[in-house]
Design an enzyme around this catalytic site. Structure first.
Site, PDB file in Angstrom:
ATOM      1  N   HIS A  10       0.837  -1.222   0.000  1.00 29.17           N
ATOM      2  CA  HIS A  10       0.000   0.000   0.000  1.00 29.17           C
ATOM      3  C   HIS A  10       0.869   1.268   0.000  1.00 29.17           C
ATOM      4  CE1 HIS A  10      -3.204  -2.896   0.573  1.00 29.17           C
ATOM      5  NE2 HIS A  10      -2.397  -3.470   1.450  1.00 29.17           N
ATOM      6  N   GLU A  24      -2.245   0.351   7.720  1.00 36.80           N
ATOM      7  CA  GLU A  24      -1.391  -0.706   7.171  1.00 36.80           C
ATOM      8  C   GLU A  24      -0.176  -0.133   6.447  1.00 36.80           C
ATOM      9  OE1 GLU A  24      -3.402  -3.384   4.515  1.00 36.80           O
ATOM     10  OE2 GLU A  24      -1.623  -4.632   4.217  1.00 36.80           O
ATOM     11  N   HIS A  78       2.623  -7.119   4.359  1.00 41.85           N
ATOM     12  CA  HIS A  78       1.268  -6.601   4.580  1.00 41.85           C
ATOM     13  C   HIS A  78       0.813  -6.856   6.012  1.00 41.85           C
ATOM     14  CE1 HIS A  78      -0.008  -5.715   0.351  1.00 41.85           C
ATOM     15  NE2 HIS A  78       1.113  -6.407   0.144  1.00 41.85           N
ATOM     16  N   GLU A 142       1.491 -11.665   5.711  1.00 40.20           N
ATOM     17  CA  GLU A 142       0.384 -10.946   6.378  1.00 40.20           C
ATOM     18  C   GLU A 142       0.657 -11.009   7.871  1.00 40.20           C
ATOM     19  OE1 GLU A 142      -2.052  -9.169   5.181  1.00 40.20           O
ATOM     20  OE2 GLU A 142      -2.521  -9.883   3.152  1.00 40.20           O
TER      21      GLU A 142
HETATM   22 ZN   LIG Z   1      -2.340  -5.291   2.385  1.00 37.59          ZN
END
Ligand SMILES: [Zn+2]
Length: 231
Positions: A10, A24, A78, A142
């Protein structure tokens, strides 16, 4: 030379997931920079970033940057969201590449070791653009859930984020057989033991008068010479 492409998920107009006062895009950049800094302790590693500040990049741009550079490995970092807790990692769902699979195995394991008491959601596969479009082995991690209060509390800790980064780095160390740079040693003082030195004896003279002998001895002692008076 191993070229590692670090991809902070992002950025810019795309905050990624948000929750518990966290975004995030900030966490991913923070973690990726920590990974890069730790990797600088290793020999023969070239660290590259898709972004080092808060900017927007399309997913295909991220892959293209890595492809153009001919990176050896692509890591996209992430933070998860959507109700859950813990850590999971992804590789491209159709991959048959043995390296991609082996790297996920070791990096996933080291991250789990590094972050302690966190739920292991498993080694997964998905058709994510950055995994599909990169021409080199790639992984997407993640790292906990931003919308879970317990996970978010951990993500607010710089120490925890360092553990996350450290886990990635130890995984890379093992996957690529990386070696730490030799630490610059403090320059050892040329310290010779007295017993190893050849000693030269200087006889100053013989005195009929002990007082005269002592006076000269005192003078020499003041100058730092070891002086003995013998009969
Ligand atoms: Zn993400």
């Amino acid at each position: 030379m191993v070229k590692i492409m670090l991809d902070a998920g992002h950025g810019g107009k795309d905050s990624g997931a948000v929750g518990n006062g966290l975004r995030e895009k900030d966490l991913t950049l923070n973690i990726v920079k920590k990974i890069g800094n730790l990797l600088n302790d290793y020999e023969g590693v070239e660290v590259h970033y898709t972004r080092t500040d808060d900017r927007f990049l399309e997913l295909s741009e991220r892959a293209a940057i890595a492809n153009k550079l001919k990176a050896d490995y692509f890591i996209s970092v992430h933070i998860n969201a959507g109700g859950g807790t813990g850590f999971e990692s992804y590789i491209f769902n159709n991959t048959k590449d043995a390296k991609t699979i082996a790297y996920q195995n070791v990096i996933h394991a080291e991250i789990m070791k590094g972050i302690g008491n966190v739920t292991d959601r498993g080694k997964k596969r998905a058709n994510y653009a950055v995994l599909r479009e990169t021409h080199m082995p790639a992984i997407l991690t993640e790292n906990l859930f931003i919308d879970n209060a317990n996970d978010a509390a951990k993500l607010k800790s710089e120490q925890f984020l360092l553990q996350v980064a450290h886990g990635h780095v130890i995984g890379l160390e093992k996957a690529f057989g990386l070696k730490k740079k030799a630490k610059p040693q403090p320059q050892p003082k040329p310290q010779q033991k007295v017993s190893d030195k050849k000693l030269y004896r200087v006889q100053v003279g013989a005195f009929a008068d002990r007082e005269n002998a002592e006076r000269l001895a005192e003078e020499l002692k003041k100058k730092g010479y070891p002086v003995y008076i013998t009969d």
